[in-house]
Design a protein around this motif. Structure first.
Motif, PDB file in Angstrom:
ATOM      1  N   CYS A 143       0.830  -1.213   0.000  1.00 16.19           N
ATOM      2  CA  CYS A 143       0.000   0.000   0.000  1.00 16.19           C
ATOM      3  C   CYS A 143       0.861   1.258   0.000  1.00 16.19           C
ATOM      4  CB  CYS A 143      -0.951  -0.005   1.192  1.00 16.19           C
ATOM      5  SG  CYS A 143      -2.276  -1.232   1.034  1.00 16.19           S
ATOM      6  N   GLU A 144       1.940   1.249   0.763  1.00 11.04           N
ATOM      7  CA  GLU A 144       2.835   2.416   0.778  1.00 11.04           C
ATOM      8  C   GLU A 144       3.474   2.633  -0.593  1.00 11.04           C
ATOM      9  OE1 GLU A 144       5.410   1.598   4.109  1.00 11.04           O
ATOM     10  OE2 GLU A 144       4.005   2.533   5.529  1.00 11.04           O
ATOM     11  N   ARG A 145       3.832   1.562  -1.270  1.00 12.42           N
ATOM     12  CA  ARG A 145       4.420   1.685  -2.604  1.00 12.42           C
ATOM     13  C   ARG A 145       3.396   2.244  -3.597  1.00 12.42           C
ATOM     14  NH1 ARG A 145       6.690  -3.586  -5.081  1.00 12.42           N
ATOM     15  NH2 ARG A 145       7.394  -3.753  -2.947  1.00 12.42           N
ATOM     16  N   ILE A 146       2.163   1.758  -3.517  1.00 14.08           N
ATOM     17  CA  ILE A 146       1.110   2.279  -4.404  1.00 14.08           C
ATOM     18  C   ILE A 146       0.824   3.742  -4.083  1.00 14.08           C
ATOM     19  CG2 ILE A 146      -1.335   2.083  -5.001  1.00 14.08           C
ATOM     20  CD1 ILE A 146      -0.977  -0.998  -4.584  1.00 14.08           C
ATOM     21  N   LEU A 147       0.740   4.076  -2.804  1.00  7.71           N
ATOM     22  CA  LEU A 147       0.510   5.476  -2.420  1.00  7.71           C
ATOM     23  C   LEU A 147       1.637   6.384  -2.900  1.00  7.71           C
ATOM     24  CD1 LEU A 147      -0.923   5.045   1.182  1.00  7.71           C
ATOM     25  CD2 LEU A 147      -2.122   6.003  -0.811  1.00  7.71           C
ATOM     26  N   ASP A 148       2.848   5.915  -2.785  1.00 11.87           N
ATOM     27  CA  ASP A 148       3.999   6.685  -3.271  1.00 11.87           C
ATOM     28  C   ASP A 148       3.876   6.930  -4.771  1.00 11.87           C
ATOM     29  OD1 ASP A 148       6.615   7.961  -2.912  1.00 11.87           O
ATOM     30  OD2 ASP A 148       7.348   6.275  -4.100  1.00 11.87           O
ATOM     31  N   ARG A 149       3.485   5.912  -5.511  1.00 17.56           N
ATOM     32  CA  ARG A 149       3.310   6.059  -6.959  1.00 17.56           C
ATOM     33  C   ARG A 149       2.194   7.056  -7.261  1.00 17.56           C
ATOM     34  NH1 ARG A 149       4.565   3.225 -11.786  1.00 17.56           N
ATOM     35  NH2 ARG A 149       6.469   2.818 -10.635  1.00 17.56           N
ATOM     36  N   LEU A 150       1.113   6.968  -6.503  1.00 18.53           N
ATOM     37  CA  LEU A 150       0.009   7.907  -6.707  1.00 18.53           C
ATOM     38  C   LEU A 150       0.435   9.351  -6.436  1.00 18.53           C
ATOM     39  CD1 LEU A 150      -2.888   5.834  -5.102  1.00 18.53           C
ATOM     40  CD2 LEU A 150      -2.661   6.449  -7.527  1.00 18.53           C
ATOM     41  N   GLU A 151       1.295   9.538  -5.442  1.00 18.36           N
ATOM     42  CA  GLU A 151       1.766  10.886  -5.105  1.00 18.36           C
ATOM     43  C   GLU A 151       2.740  11.444  -6.131  1.00 18.36           C
ATOM     44  OE1 GLU A 151       0.875  12.999  -2.627  1.00 18.36           O
ATOM     45  OE2 GLU A 151      -0.700  11.552  -2.143  1.00 18.36           O
ATOM     46  N   THR A 152       3.562  10.574  -6.709  1.00 20.87           N
ATOM     47  CA  THR A 152       4.623  11.058  -7.614  1.00 20.87           C
ATOM     48  C   THR A 152       4.270  10.978  -9.084  1.00 20.87           C
ATOM     49  OG1 THR A 152       5.697   8.882  -7.625  1.00 20.87           O
ATOM     50  CG2 THR A 152       6.433  10.473  -5.957  1.00 20.87           C
ATOM     51  N   ASP A 153       3.235  10.244  -9.438  1.00 20.49           N
ATOM     52  CA  ASP A 153       2.912  10.010 -10.847  1.00 20.49           C
ATOM     53  C   ASP A 153       1.615  10.719 -11.240  1.00 20.49           C
ATOM     54  OD1 ASP A 153       3.153   8.987 -13.409  1.00 20.49           O
ATOM     55  OD2 ASP A 153       2.177   7.104 -12.923  1.00 20.49           O
ATOM     56  N   ARG A 154       1.570  11.995 -10.947  1.00 18.10           N
ATOM     57  CA  ARG A 154       0.391  12.780 -11.307  1.00 18.10           C
ATOM     58  C   ARG A 154       0.538  13.321 -12.711  1.00 18.10           C
ATOM     59  NH1 ARG A 154      -1.526  15.762  -5.822  1.00 18.10           N
ATOM     60  NH2 ARG A 154      -1.413  13.905  -4.550  1.00 18.10           N
ATOM     61  N   PRO A 155      -0.563  13.280 -13.497  1.00 16.22           N
ATOM     62  CA  PRO A 155      -0.468  13.790 -14.882  1.00 16.22           C
ATOM     63  C   PRO A 155      -0.274  15.305 -14.929  1.00 16.22           C
ATOM     64  CG  PRO A 155      -2.715  13.035 -14.367  1.00 16.22           C
ATOM     65  CD  PRO A 155      -1.861  12.769 -13.174  1.00 16.22           C
TER      66      PRO A 155
END
Length: 155
Positions: A143-155
């Motif tokens: 979950c932390e890895r997915i959250l990190d991706r969501l935070e850093t991979d914004r269009p």
């Protein structure tokens, strides 16, 4: 140029559908518990947690919106409904004439203190207890890895 779609493999599709299933069913289960024990919505609970976690149960409006990751308009409308029920109040910010602080009221604090034990029991029953300590560590890492991706991979 046509982009080639990388379709999900059967194991990937199984993982994705399981994740979506949890995402769809868990909020309803949590909402029923909060409604039954404290007449709170999940949104009410999220706001009250953010306020009770803050010193003096008070946050600047914009800080509160950032903490719960809501747009200003959604925050404003929801706070208006919560204020009508006596859960929160708005007070002027002494440092910023245009700013507003949101503070949890005694009614709001009592509501979260009533709801929190049952909410935690539901989280424990549905998420924590079925997992071994190792599985819980894995869930946390994923979950932390997915959250990190969501935070850093914004269009």
């Amino acid at each position: 140029m046509k982009v080639k779609t990388r379709w999900l493999t059967p194991p990937e599709q199984r993982a994705w559908r399981a994740f979506v299933g949890v995402h769809q069913k868990l909020p309803g289960a949590l909402a029923r518990t909060l409604q039954d024990c404290g007449d709170l919505s999940i949104a009410d609970y999220v706001v009250l947690v953010a306020l009770t976690d803050a010193p003096d149960g008070l946050r600047h409006f914009q800080d509160l919106a950032n903490v719960v990751q809501w747009e200003r308009s959604r925050m404003s409308h929801h706070l208006r409904r919560m204020a009508k029920r006596g859960l929160v109040s708005r007070v002027e910010c002494p440092k910023d004439g245009r700013g507003v602080h949101v503070v949890v009221t005694p009614v709001g604090r009592a509501a979260i203190e009533t709801a929190a034990p049952q909410h935690v029991a539901t989280v424990r029953r549905l998420i924590i207890d079925p997992l071994s300590p190792e599985e819980l560590d894995t869930l946390t890492a994923l979950c932390e890895r997915i959250l990190d991706r969501l935070e850093t991979d914004r269009p």
